[in-house]
Design an enzyme around this catalytic site. Structure first.
Site, PDB file in Angstrom:
ATOM      1  N   CYS A  20       0.810  -1.222   0.000  1.00 15.69           N
ATOM      2  CA  CYS A  20       0.000   0.000   0.000  1.00 15.69           C
ATOM      3  C   CYS A  20       0.842   1.270   0.000  1.00 15.69           C
ATOM      4  CB  CYS A  20      -0.937   0.007   1.208  1.00 15.69           C
ATOM      5  SG  CYS A  20      -2.174  -1.291   1.173  1.00 15.69           S
ATOM      6  N   HIS A  36      -9.419   3.716  -1.372  1.00 15.59           N
ATOM      7  CA  HIS A  36      -8.056   3.234  -1.177  1.00 15.59           C
ATOM      8  C   HIS A  36      -7.632   2.300  -2.307  1.00 15.59           C
ATOM      9  CE1 HIS A  36      -4.401   1.992   0.640  1.00 15.59           C
ATOM     10  NE2 HIS A  36      -4.848   0.969   1.348  1.00 15.59           N
TER      11      HIS A  36
END
Length: 387
Positions: free
Chosen positions: A86, A332
């Site tokens: 991420c 996200h």
């Protein structure tokens, strides 16, 4: 050493459609960033592309950046592909800033992108679960495994620990969602903008106690881009990139990786946490916002609870956090997140955030983390921007 400036920003709408083409979102973000910077493609010396899971999600394991940018006339410009879970987007930013400060480039393009939505709902969960040591999986997460998302299991345990260690209640986590939905309602690219109440958040489907569905960042698609340079055009409105730090986690018994990265960044920028006017942090779940703020040193341990209750983290408070809506509400798409955070802070410092504008903001910080290794994030990046 050359100074680095953010001179152009661009971002696509974040969405949940399996039919979305990531290359189209990248083209949208890149063209907007180039126009904003008053820079043409032939002035770009290098491109750094953050993408975390394209191989597992779309089948594009290699040359991801070259494929995503194929529709743009970049000639022979070098394209560097960056994967760091991420934190892939912020890793691309770190490498781009390093090249500029070393004098190896004068103007660079940074892109973060991810296509996560799929007709197969399990595919993105399977992809995200690879951001841990696969050969030592039981050792990494023996006591927290549930039946759903591995990372929601990890974040749920962190939330339970926070409840135990501090004077916190699930209502405080729900209040963060309410706050970030309010912020996201002013963000045209955010996935979730409809208002919610604390009661609605608490009564939503339980994912892993104490996390309910609105407390968890959604699956989605998106792209973001920034142009960095050492010599801004007179037509641009530059924001200084004061610091860029990237560290690897050392496990649960060492200093948290986010704290380590923050310490390096604040030292490089020659500013203190007290100087920060706004923050964009990696709230993969709502409680993670408080944990990040405390690990950054923007709040003392346990202070996050009281900051929520006093409205300090809202736009209009003294530490507005995630004015974009954060990962929980804006979305996200993992490879895009680190770049999208910098887009938001740069736009805030230039006074271009509309109804979510933090008035008078001059210093902003971003925190982006990825993976899980030995009881801490595997990678953490902190960027500090200033006017």
């Amino acid at each position: 050493m050359s100074a680095t400036f953010v001179v152009g920003t661009g971002i696509s709408p974040f969405d949940r459609a399996p039919s979305t083409r990531s290359a189209d979102q990248v083209a949208h973000a890149v063209r907007a960033a180039l126009d904003d910077a008053a820079v043409s493609l032939d002035q770009i010396d290098a491109v750094y592309v953050g993408n975390a899971a394209g191989g597992l999600l779309t089948g594009q394991e290699m040359i991801r950046g070259q494929v995503l940018l194929r529709g743009l006339d970049l000639g022979g410009t070098p394209i560097v592909n960056c994967e760091n879970a991420c934190a892939s987007g912020s890793t691309a930013l770190y490498l781009a800033d390093t090249a500029l400060r070393a004098g190896r480039a004068g103007t660079v393009l940074v892109v973060g992108a991810e296509k996560m939505a799929s007709e197969d709902k399990q595919r993105p969960m399977t992809a995200l679960a690879t951001a841990v040591d696969q050969e030592r999986l039981e050792e990494e997460t023996p006591e927290i495994r549930g039946d759903g998302s591995l990372f929601m299991d990890i974040y749920a345990q962190l939330a339970r620990d926070y409840l135990t260690d501090h004077d916190a209640r699930p209502e405080d986590f729900a209040a963060l969602v309410v706050k970030n939905r309010r912020h996201a309602s002013h963000n045209p690219v955010a996935q979730f903008t409809a208002p919610l109440t604390v009661e609605e958040v608490l009564n939503a489907r339980l994912i892993n106690d104490p996390l309910t569905l609105p407390m968890c960042s959604p699956i989605g698609n998106g792209a973001a881009a920034v142009v960095l340079t050492t010599e801004p055009s007179p037509a641009a409105t530059p924001v200084r990139l004061l610091a860029s730090s990237l560290v690897s986690g050392r496990g649960r018994h060492a200093e948290p990786a986010v704290t380590h990265a923050a310490r390096l960044a604040f030292s490089q920028a020659d500013v203190s946490p007290d100087d920060v006017d706004l923050a964009e942090v990696h709230d993969a779940t709502a409680p993670a916002e408080l944990i990040a703020l405390e690990e950054l040193g923007l709040l003392a341990p346990g202070e996050g609870v009281f900051a929520v209750r006093k409205g300090r983290l809202s736009v209009g408070g003294d530490l507005p956090t995630n004015p974009s809506g954060g990962l929980v509400c804006k979305g996200h798409p993992v490879g895009a997140t680190g770049v999208a955070q910098v887009v938001e802070v740069a736009d805030q410092l230039r006074g271009r955030a509309g109804g979510r504008q933090v008035e008078g903001a001059r210093i902003g910080v971003t925190e982006n983390a990825g993976g899980w290794l030995g009881g801490d994030v595997a990678a953490a990046a902190v960027h500090i921007l200033g006017r």
